[in-house]
Design a protein around this motif. Sequence first.
Motif, PDB file in Angstrom:
ATOM      1  N   LYS A  28       0.827  -1.205   0.000  1.00  0.00           N
ATOM      2  CA  LYS A  28       0.000   0.000   0.000  1.00  0.00           C
ATOM      3  C   LYS A  28       0.866   1.261   0.000  1.00  0.00           C
ATOM      4  CE  LYS A  28      -4.133  -1.951   2.155  1.00  0.00           C
ATOM      5  NZ  LYS A  28      -5.161  -1.757   3.207  1.00  0.00           N
ATOM      6  N   ARG A  29       1.927   1.201  -0.754  1.00  0.00           N
ATOM      7  CA  ARG A  29       2.848   2.337  -0.776  1.00  0.00           C
ATOM      8  C   ARG A  29       2.173   3.582  -1.342  1.00  0.00           C
ATOM      9  NH1 ARG A  29       6.386  -0.106  -3.157  1.00  0.00           N
ATOM     10  NH2 ARG A  29       6.058   0.573  -5.311  1.00  0.00           N
ATOM     11  N   ARG A  30       1.344   3.415  -2.345  1.00  0.00           N
ATOM     12  CA  ARG A  30       0.702   4.567  -2.971  1.00  0.00           C
ATOM     13  C   ARG A  30      -0.361   5.201  -2.080  1.00  0.00           C
ATOM     14  NH1 ARG A  30      -0.257   2.531  -9.255  1.00  0.00           N
ATOM     15  NH2 ARG A  30       1.978   2.225  -9.773  1.00  0.00           N
ATOM     16  N   GLN A  31      -0.862   4.465  -1.094  1.00  0.00           N
ATOM     17  CA  GLN A  31      -1.871   4.997  -0.178  1.00  0.00           C
ATOM     18  C   GLN A  31      -1.251   5.485   1.129  1.00  0.00           C
ATOM     19  OE1 GLN A  31      -2.347   1.659  -1.404  1.00  0.00           O
ATOM     20  NE2 GLN A  31      -3.491   2.436  -3.179  1.00  0.00           N
ATOM     21  N   TRP A  32       0.018   5.893   1.089  1.00  0.00           N
ATOM     22  CA  TRP A  32       0.716   6.253   2.311  1.00  0.00           C
ATOM     23  C   TRP A  32       0.069   7.422   3.037  1.00  0.00           C
ATOM     24  CZ3 TRP A  32       2.708  11.124   2.955  1.00  0.00           C
ATOM     25  CH2 TRP A  32       2.849  11.914   1.814  1.00  0.00           C
ATOM     26  N   LYS A  33      -0.603   8.288   2.328  1.00  0.00           N
ATOM     27  CA  LYS A  33      -1.267   9.413   2.973  1.00  0.00           C
ATOM     28  C   LYS A  33      -2.411   8.953   3.881  1.00  0.00           C
ATOM     29  CE  LYS A  33      -0.240  12.903  -0.557  1.00  0.00           C
ATOM     30  NZ  LYS A  33      -0.817  13.897  -1.506  1.00  0.00           N
ATOM     31  N   ALA A  34      -2.908   7.740   3.645  1.00  0.00           N
ATOM     32  CA  ALA A  34      -4.015   7.229   4.455  1.00  0.00           C
ATOM     33  C   ALA A  34      -3.523   6.578   5.738  1.00  0.00           C
ATOM     34  CB  ALA A  34      -4.838   6.227   3.637  1.00  0.00           C
ATOM     35  N   TRP A  35      -2.385   5.820   5.656  1.00  0.00           N
ATOM     36  CA  TRP A  35      -1.969   5.071   6.847  1.00  0.00           C
ATOM     37  C   TRP A  35      -0.805   5.693   7.611  1.00  0.00           C
ATOM     38  CZ3 TRP A  35       3.090   3.792   6.097  1.00  0.00           C
ATOM     39  CH2 TRP A  35       3.544   3.532   4.808  1.00  0.00           C
ATOM     40  N   LEU A  36       0.011   6.516   6.971  1.00  0.00           N
ATOM     41  CA  LEU A  36       1.147   7.106   7.677  1.00  0.00           C
ATOM     42  C   LEU A  36       0.727   8.000   8.849  1.00  0.00           C
ATOM     43  CD1 LEU A  36       4.175   7.387   7.913  1.00  0.00           C
ATOM     44  CD2 LEU A  36       4.096   9.260   6.247  1.00  0.00           C
ATOM     45  N   PRO A  37      -0.276   8.878   8.695  1.00  0.00           N
ATOM     46  CA  PRO A  37      -0.700   9.677   9.852  1.00  0.00           C
ATOM     47  C   PRO A  37      -1.153   8.818  11.028  1.00  0.00           C
ATOM     48  CG  PRO A  37      -1.574  10.604   7.823  1.00  0.00           C
ATOM     49  CD  PRO A  37      -0.993   9.288   7.459  1.00  0.00           C
ATOM     50  N   SER A  38      -1.785   7.686  10.744  1.00  0.00           N
ATOM     51  CA  SER A  38      -2.235   6.809  11.824  1.00  0.00           C
ATOM     52  C   SER A  38      -1.047   6.240  12.590  1.00  0.00           C
ATOM     53  CB  SER A  38      -3.089   5.669  11.254  1.00  0.00           C
ATOM     54  OG  SER A  38      -4.272   6.162  10.661  1.00  0.00           O
ATOM     55  N   LEU A  39      -0.019   5.834  11.875  1.00  0.00           N
ATOM     56  CA  LEU A  39       1.175   5.313  12.534  1.00  0.00           C
ATOM     57  C   LEU A  39       1.855   6.387  13.383  1.00  0.00           C
ATOM     58  CD1 LEU A  39       2.750   3.114   9.699  1.00  0.00           C
ATOM     59  CD2 LEU A  39       1.449   2.353  11.692  1.00  0.00           C
ATOM     60  N   ILE A  40       1.882   7.605  12.862  1.00  0.00           N
ATOM     61  CA  ILE A  40       2.485   8.709  13.614  1.00  0.00           C
ATOM     62  C   ILE A  40       1.705   8.951  14.906  1.00  0.00           C
ATOM     63  CG2 ILE A  40       2.969  11.179  13.594  1.00  0.00           C
ATOM     64  CD1 ILE A  40       3.526  10.944  10.612  1.00  0.00           C
TER      65      ILE A  40
END
Length: 284
Positions: free
Chosen positions: A209-221
């Motif tokens: 899901k590299r292209r959807q990083w805007k969806a999951w990266l904030p959650s990880l942060i």
Amino acid sequence: MRATLVGVNTHTKWLGAVVVLLIAAWLRVADLATLPPGMSDDESISALDAFHLTQTGRFPFYEDFGRPEPLYIFIEAGGALLFGASIFAFRLSTVLVGIMTVAAAVWATRQCLIDLPQDARWIAGLAASASLAVALGHIALSRSLYRAIPQAFFMLLFAGFLLRGARTGKRLDALWAGVSLGGALYSYTAAVPVPLALMPFVLSLLVFKRRQWKAWLPSLIIIVAVVAVMLLPVVPLLLTEPTRVIGRAAEVSESATTTSSFLKRALQETANFFRYFWIINRFF
């Protein structure tokens, strides 16, 4: 319309969950006032610490070498305030945590199997919770004053919220995932390797899901930030007096009583864990 496995209606699913929880409650509450017939040294100290907390509002933070984790004592103290300061009340608080863990197993399992049809996820969740409900080890721990009993509950919540948050992108799920992980770390030192599970999880997101990083990266942060804030009181102790936090775990695991050596040992054991499943997977 979404495909179903066996067409189980909603009422039947919830009825099955209620039955499992009732069985779990009966196995943990029956004869609780007399069984177990006595208390171990660790149980007695936990009860005294909880009673002391209710009377004075003060609790030694990571000062008991044998039982350093603080969360369980606060749970027991809360139970004493609600049900009274008695051995039965202390045990009842632990029982409630055990029952909540059985309930969490239903929900967490469903989140882990999101690609399956809804009925299949419910059946798997009920099977997982039923297995935990009748597991002798969990029944025994739920009926005793054992500080590690909340760990499984928080780990199940962490897994469920982590997966649901990564799927939906909801920030609230990420917040609760962080709180659950922090709760697990405050429950028992054995939860220290749990954050390492984020490493393969993040790797899978980068691969698939590299292209959807805007969806999951904030959650990880958000998860990392919440856990970091929750652990702020422990960081100074880890840096100055690590034995207060990990001394007992290091002693049991026969590793050195330093933060770096303890984390190194945790990383080694985690690598061995993944290596084991890699070998099994190749074998089959």
